[in-house]
Design an enzyme around this catalytic site. Structure first.
Site, short mmCIF file in Angstrom:
data_model
loop_
_atom_site.label_atom_id
_atom_site.label_comp_id
_atom_site.label_asym_id
_atom_site.label_seq_id
_atom_site.Cartn_x
_atom_site.Cartn_y
_atom_site.Cartn_z
N GLU A 56 0.79 -1.20 -0.01
CA GLU A 56 0.21 -0.02 -0.02
C GLU A 56 0.91 1.23 -0.04
OE1 GLU A 56 -3.21 -0.08 -0.02
OE2 GLU A 56 -3.19 -2.22 -0.22
N CYS B 184 -2.25 9.28 2.58
CA CYS B 184 -1.97 8.79 1.24
C CYS B 184 -2.80 9.07 0.23
CB CYS B 184 -1.72 7.51 1.39
SG CYS B 184 -3.04 6.38 2.07
P1 NAD Z 1 8.48 4.26 4.26
O1 NAD Z 1 8.61 3.70 3.30
O2 NAD Z 1 9.87 5.19 4.56
O3 NAD Z 1 8.69 3.43 5.83
C1 NAD Z 1 7.37 2.39 6.16
C2 NAD Z 1 7.87 1.47 6.90
O4 NAD Z 1 8.69 0.43 6.21
C3 NAD Z 1 8.42 1.89 8.32
O5 NAD Z 1 8.16 1.43 9.32
C4 NAD Z 1 10.01 1.67 7.96
O6 NAD Z 1 10.77 1.72 8.92
C5 NAD Z 1 9.96 0.42 7.00
N1 NAD Z 1 11.12 0.29 6.21
C6 NAD Z 1 12.16 1.43 5.90
N2 NAD Z 1 13.02 0.74 5.03
C7 NAD Z 1 12.72 -0.56 4.78
C8 NAD Z 1 13.12 -1.75 4.13
N3 NAD Z 1 14.17 -1.70 3.52
N4 NAD Z 1 12.62 -2.99 4.47
C9 NAD Z 1 11.58 -3.08 5.03
N5 NAD Z 1 11.04 -2.02 5.92
C10 NAD Z 1 11.60 -0.89 5.69
O7 NAD Z 1 7.21 5.14 4.43
P2 NAD Z 1 7.05 6.25 5.68
O8 NAD Z 1 7.73 7.50 5.24
O9 NAD Z 1 7.05 5.78 6.97
O10 NAD Z 1 5.34 6.80 5.21
C11 NAD Z 1 4.80 7.55 4.31
C12 NAD Z 1 4.55 6.78 3.06
O11 NAD Z 1 3.48 5.88 3.19
C13 NAD Z 1 3.90 7.84 1.93
O12 NAD Z 1 4.37 7.52 0.62
C14 NAD Z 1 2.23 7.39 1.85
O13 NAD Z 1 1.74 7.76 0.75
C15 NAD Z 1 2.51 6.16 2.31
N6 NAD Z 1 1.23 5.27 2.67
C16 NAD Z 1 0.29 4.71 2.04
C17 NAD Z 1 -1.01 4.29 2.43
C18 NAD Z 1 -1.83 3.41 1.54
O14 NAD Z 1 -2.60 2.78 2.11
N7 NAD Z 1 -1.61 3.21 0.34
C19 NAD Z 1 -1.35 4.57 3.78
C20 NAD Z 1 -0.44 5.31 4.43
C21 NAD Z 1 0.74 5.86 4.08
#
Ligand code: NAD
Length: 509
Positions: A244, A278
């Site tokens: 997502e 998002c």
């Molecule tokens: P991010 O991708 O930086 O981090 C998300 C999660 O992934 C965190 O828990 C982080 O620690 C973890 N992570 C980081 N590197 C990783 C790796 N290599 N392997 C596995 N896990 C890892 O995202 P963010 O900045 O926390 O969140 C914002 C983003 O989330 C925005 O792009 C937003 O649009 C998206 N989002 C999408 C939805 C949806 O349902 N489509 C909902 C909410 C947020």
């Protein structure tokens, strides 16, 4: 919650110090779980899962129900933690976190058994057989979540995975770890057996360790860049994942729209959670003949928004310093390339370092960052278009495909436009509310994701559909079995000709 600086503790674990994004007061520290610890938690979850599955839907639902009762009774305690980490208003926390969390617990407690009941579709051929499709739990599900909806985005997939009979290892964002921890506290208090749910502390390294740790599925919510890494790792291990991801969500305002309502809705859709949503409205395409009135209303509403950090207010800060840098870079790039700022356009330093004024831009072009990349902040861009065809063309000119909204009084036209928009979901005359509708599959197209959560298909995604072919009656020897003979081959040709080559036969196929 901002991460101030990583500090190393004496036992060799990395530690992260956290502070409030609104007031910058210290909130605590977390200890980053190592890959070995992650593997231990997965192993413990795997051991605990069979007994959890064996409890059955009714007993699992009772635990969800108890969690719901606790959440209702202690909502202020839960909200205080979330507000501390996000700087959001109480109303927004209620609306974005508490209400949907309660709904998730209530909905899946009540409906999971029905949605995951064995199915037995009648077979068009092979009438001697009975097919049973059984939705079996996958085992241990790894859930990785972001910081923008830190409690509900962690709770909701956890509830679905648990109700389907899985054990869960959850890795909330390092930016808002204490809201993620609330999920563990809630279920522990509700009587969830030990190790059925484990909540990790840590950042990307811990997330990567979870993906590689031997789970049976990853449910990931976060950015496109991380989602791609997670998807690649899951592909290599041949385990399923749902991704997502982000969006750059378009809105079309038609000639016949109720303009004051459309303006108000677009403003709420753009600035909810200070734009860190998002499905936030980011690109508004408005038909030229109604554009002046629409823009006037939007600017008026945006100027009336109250940004703050205590008492009653509408918008809080950016939750993460790195996000503020992205917001600022996008707005400055747009201004440098000729965009016009109708209101906002800079930090709101009176309130604190992480506050950015709600901003409305016009005269934007497709080459600007603010139109191409996810800004994830309180910024909305408005583009005038001659007609709906051009609005559709521009709306679809994006590498993202998460959410969209259309504003028109004509439902048939709304349906036509919606089907032509290349996003996972579209809402008519409202903000993007699909995530709050558990019956609706929720997911993105293009770079906005892979797979869907919610809806019957989302819940079934926490299971594998096992096909079991039972016998209805026996005819002794099956024609397809040995020995192969010319007579059997001739019989099969005749059957084939009749079934697929005659009108009567086609009634059966
Ligand atoms: P991010 O991708 O930086 O981090 C998300 C999660 O992934 C965190 O828990 C982080 O620690 C973890 N992570 C980081 N590197 C990783 C790796 N290599 N392997 C596995 N896990 C890892 O995202 P963010 O900045 O926390 O969140 C914002 C983003 O989330 C925005 O792009 C937003 O649009 C998206 N989002 C999408 C939805 C949806 O349902 N489509 C909902 C909410 C947020």
């Amino acid at each position: 919650m901002a991460i101030v600086e990583p500090v190393t503790s004496t036992n060799g674990h990395r530690r992260l110090r956290l502070e409030s994004p609104a007031t910058r007061e210290a909130l605590g520290e977390i200890t980053v779980n190592t890959a070995a610890e992650v593997r231990e938690r997965i192993a413990a979850a795997r051991k605990a899962q069979p007994a959890w599955e064996a409890l059955g839907f009714e007993r699992r639902a009772q635990i969800m129900q108890r969690a719901l009762t606790i959440l209702l009774a202690q909502q202020d305690r839960f909200m205080d933690v979330i507000i501390g980490e996000t700087g959001r208003s109480r109303m927004e926390t209620l609306m974005m976190e508490m209400f949907p969390a309660c709904d998730s617990l209530a909905y899946y407690a009540k409906n999971a058994e029905r949605l995951l009941r064995d199915e037995s579709p009648s077979l068009h051929l092979l009438k001697t057989k009975k097919l049973v499709i059984s939705y079996r739990p996958l085992g241990v599900v790894g859930i990785i979540t972001p910081w923008n909806g830190p409690f509900v985005l962690s709770l909701n997939p956890t509830v679905q995975a648990l109700m389907a009979g899985n054990a869960v290892v959850l890795k909330p964002s390092e930016v808002t770890p204490f809201s993620g921890k609330l999920v563990a506290e809630l279920f522990a208090e509700a009587g969830l057996p030990v190790d059925v749910l484990s909540v990790l502390e840590g950042d990307g390294e811990t997330g990567a360790a979870l993906v590689e740790g031997g789970v049976d599925k990853i449910s990931f919510t976060g950015s496109v860049a991380t989602g791609r890494k997670v998807g690649e790792a899951c592909g290599r291990q041949l385990i399923p994942c749902t991704l997502e991801l982000g969006g750059k969500n378009p809105t079309i305002v038609c000639r016949d729209a109720d303009i004051p309502r459309a303006a108000k809705g677009c403003v709420s859709g753009a600035f909810l959670n200070a734009g860190q949503f998002c499905c936030a409205t980011a690109r508004i395409y408005v038909i030229d003949s109604v554009a002046d009135a629409f823009i006037d209303h939007v600017v008026q509403y945006v100027r009336s928004l109250k940004q703050g950090q205590s008492g009653e207010f509408d918008l809080g800060p950016a939750i993460w310093p790195r996000q503020l840098e992205i917001i600022e870079r996008h707005v400055n790039d747009a201004i440098a390339r000729g965009a016009k700022v109708l209101t906002g356009g800079a930090r709101n330093r009176e309130l604190g370092e992480l506050f950015f004024q709600p901003t409305v831009l016009t005269d934007v072009t497709d080459d600007m960052l603010v139109m191409r990349e996810e800004t994830f902040g309180p910024v909305v861009s408005i583009v005038r278009v001659p007609d709906e065809a051009e609005a559709l063309r521009l709306a679809n000119q994006s590498s993202y495909g998460l959410a969209a909204t259309v504003w028109t009084q004509d439902r048939a036209n709304a349906l036509r436009l919606s089907k032509a928009i290349e996003t996972g979901h579209v809402c008519m005359n409202d903000c993007s509310i699909t995530y709050g509708i558990h019956e609706a599959p929720f997911g993105g197209r293009k770079q906005s994701g892979l797979g869907q959560v919610h809806g019957p298909s989302g819940l079934k995604g926490y299971c594998f559909a096992q096909s079991i072919v039972l016998e209805r009656w026996t005819i002794g020897q099956e024609d397809a079995w040995y020995p192969y003979t010319a007579q059997k081959a001739s019989g099969m040709r005749k059957a084939m000709q009749w079934l697929f080559g005659s009108r009567l036969g086609r009634l059966f196929t």
